[in-house]
Design a protein around this motif. Structure first.
Motif, PDB file in Angstrom:
ATOM      1  N   SER A 279       0.800  -1.224   0.000  1.00 59.12           N
ATOM      2  CA  SER A 279       0.000   0.000   0.000  1.00 59.12           C
ATOM      3  C   SER A 279       0.839   1.284   0.000  1.00 59.12           C
TER       4      SER A 279
ATOM      5  N   ARG B 258      -6.443  -1.758   0.996  1.00 59.55           N
ATOM      6  CA  ARG B 258      -6.114  -1.736  -0.427  1.00 59.55           C
ATOM      7  C   ARG B 258      -4.594  -1.810  -0.568  1.00 59.55           C
TER       8      ARG B 258
ATOM      9  N   LEU C  53       0.860   2.755  -3.478  1.00 58.10           N
ATOM     10  CA  LEU C  53      -0.387   3.112  -4.164  1.00 58.10           C
ATOM     11  C   LEU C  53      -0.417   4.593  -4.490  1.00 58.10           C
ATOM     12  N   ASP C  54      -0.970   4.931  -5.635  1.00 56.76           N
ATOM     13  CA  ASP C  54      -1.120   6.335  -6.021  1.00 56.76           C
ATOM     14  C   ASP C  54      -2.513   6.872  -5.698  1.00 56.76           C
ATOM     15  N   GLY C  55      -3.351   6.062  -5.077  1.00 54.32           N
ATOM     16  CA  GLY C  55      -4.704   6.478  -4.705  1.00 54.32           C
ATOM     17  C   GLY C  55      -5.321   5.408  -3.831  1.00 54.32           C
ATOM     18  N   ASP C  56      -6.570   5.626  -3.451  1.00 52.91           N
ATOM     19  CA  ASP C  56      -7.242   4.669  -2.592  1.00 52.91           C
ATOM     20  C   ASP C  56      -8.498   4.115  -3.256  1.00 52.91           C
ATOM     21  N   ASP C  57      -8.347   3.704  -4.500  1.00 52.62           N
ATOM     22  CA  ASP C  57      -9.487   3.124  -5.202  1.00 52.62           C
ATOM     23  C   ASP C  57      -9.033   1.901  -6.001  1.00 52.62           C
ATOM     24  N   GLN C  58      -9.992   1.237  -6.582  1.00 54.30           N
ATOM     25  CA  GLN C  58      -9.714   0.017  -7.335  1.00 54.30           C
ATOM     26  C   GLN C  58      -8.767   0.276  -8.507  1.00 54.30           C
ATOM     27  N   GLU C  59      -8.932   1.404  -9.139  1.00 58.09           N
ATOM     28  CA  GLU C  59      -8.093   1.763 -10.281  1.00 58.09           C
ATOM     29  C   GLU C  59      -6.617   1.858  -9.882  1.00 58.09           C
ATOM     30  N   ALA C  60      -6.357   2.469  -8.747  1.00 55.11           N
ATOM     31  CA  ALA C  60      -4.979   2.609  -8.251  1.00 55.11           C
ATOM     32  C   ALA C  60      -4.393   1.243  -7.911  1.00 55.11           C
ATOM     33  N   GLU C  61      -5.200   0.372  -7.316  1.00 54.75           N
ATOM     34  CA  GLU C  61      -4.718  -0.958  -6.975  1.00 54.75           C
ATOM     35  C   GLU C  61      -4.423  -1.765  -8.238  1.00 54.75           C
TER      36      GLU C  61
END
Length: 113
Positions: free
Chosen positions: A39, A77, A42-50
């Protein structure tokens, strides 16, 4: 007994590598896999970032892990499942080298920016 010993040894090798890298993971208990927490990358906290991180890990290291969301993993995530039960000792060594290389590069890049 031989398979149990081999699984324990492979787990120890991977867990030791993750500890060396200060990369969080969820301890396996009599399992064929473990969860690694990527984690911090990660560049964000959404499914797309994962999903982007999942593909980045694969493209940059050749390691094909499975995102936790595919298994209903809800701890956080950025957790990915690594199966170590089907690997030979030589393949475990390759995994260790690739993880070290990947994490060292990523952390040095984040320090530079």
């Amino acid at each position: 007994p031989t398979l149990r010993q081999q699984l324990s040894q492979h787990y120890s090798y991977i867990a030791g590598t993750l500890q060396d890298l200060d990369l969080p993971y969820i301890h396996a208990q009599g399992s064929l896999f473990l969860w690694i927490d990527f984690s911090e990358f990660l560049d964000g906290d959404d499914q797309e970032a994962e999903d982007a991180l999942w593909m980045r890990i694969y493209r940059e290291s050749g390691l094909l892990l499975t995102p936790g969301t595919g298994f209903g993993h809800e701890i956080n995530r950025g957790c990915f499942r690594m199966v170590y039960s089907c690997l030979t000792e030589n393949e475990i060594s390759i995994v260790q080298k690739r993880l070290h290389h990947l994490i060292h590069i990523w952390r040095s890049q984040s320090k530079a920016s």
